[in-house]
Enzyme design. Structure first.
Site, short mmCIF file in Angstrom:
data_model
loop_
_atom_site.label_atom_id
_atom_site.label_comp_id
_atom_site.label_asym_id
_atom_site.label_seq_id
_atom_site.Cartn_x
_atom_site.Cartn_y
_atom_site.Cartn_z
N HIS A 51 82.94 49.57 -6.72
CA HIS A 51 83.50 48.34 -6.16
C HIS A 51 83.98 48.65 -4.75
CE1 HIS A 51 84.39 46.39 -10.34
NE2 HIS A 51 83.12 46.66 -10.16
N GLU A 53 86.86 48.71 -3.17
CA GLU A 53 88.01 49.60 -2.96
C GLU A 53 87.60 51.07 -3.08
OE1 GLU A 53 89.48 45.98 -5.39
OE2 GLU A 53 87.65 47.16 -5.20
N CYS A 76 90.25 45.00 -9.74
CA CYS A 76 90.07 44.83 -11.18
C CYS A 76 91.05 45.69 -11.97
CB CYS A 76 88.63 45.11 -11.58
SG CYS A 76 88.06 46.77 -11.25
N CYS A 85 89.87 49.46 -10.53
CA CYS A 85 90.18 49.64 -9.10
C CYS A 85 91.68 49.59 -8.86
CB CYS A 85 89.47 48.58 -8.27
SG CYS A 85 87.67 48.77 -8.27
#
Length: 143
Positions: A51, A53, A76, A85
């Site tokens: 993702h 991040e 998330c 994350c």
């Protein structure tokens, strides 16, 4: 002097780089800022990939002391194909996270923000919310 809004709009620009490969995940952007300068960027990768991040964290070398993260969508909270994350950010040493919009997914929906705040991270929610919402809505099932 760059403002928090400037950095969030940069994260929004970065998020566009995720398309179309990230789908069906939403195109999310993240910028890391230190000393009022962007030091790293990341966007959501193809399904099962990192993702935004994590991409930004992995691209940054050095201490995360005094680094702030600007993320277009709430990090998330759950573990799916990728780790949480929110937990990764909370454990990274970053102490300030700016989030444009809360994730409407019931697996998140404020839980990622709770994880960050529970770890002592300062979270600012709603920065550039309207512009980010306008861009992300079609990918979040909101439009």
């Amino acid at each position: 002097m760059n403002t928090p809004e400037y950095f969030m709009l940069k994260a929004l620009e970065v998020s566009r780089n995720a398309l179309p490969e990230c789908q069906p995940n939403p195109p999310v952007g993240c910028v890391l800022v230190k000393d009022n300068q962007i030091v790293s960027v990341g966007c959501t990768q193809q399904i099962g990939g990192n993702h935004a991040e994590i991409e930004a964290l992995n691209s940054y070398q050095g201490s995360l002391f005094d680094v702030s993260a600007f993320v277009t969508l709430e990090p998330c909270a759950f573990v799916g194909r990728t780790p949480s994350c929110a937990k990764t950010l909370a454990n990274s040493g970053i102490k300030k996270v700016y989030v444009a919009i809360e994730d409407p997914d019931s697996r998140n929906s404020g839980k990622g923000i709770e994880i960050l705040r529970g770890a002592g991270v300062s979270v600012t929610l709603g920065l550039c919310e309207d512009k980010v919402q306008q861009f992300l809505s079609p990918y979040l099932g909101l439009s």
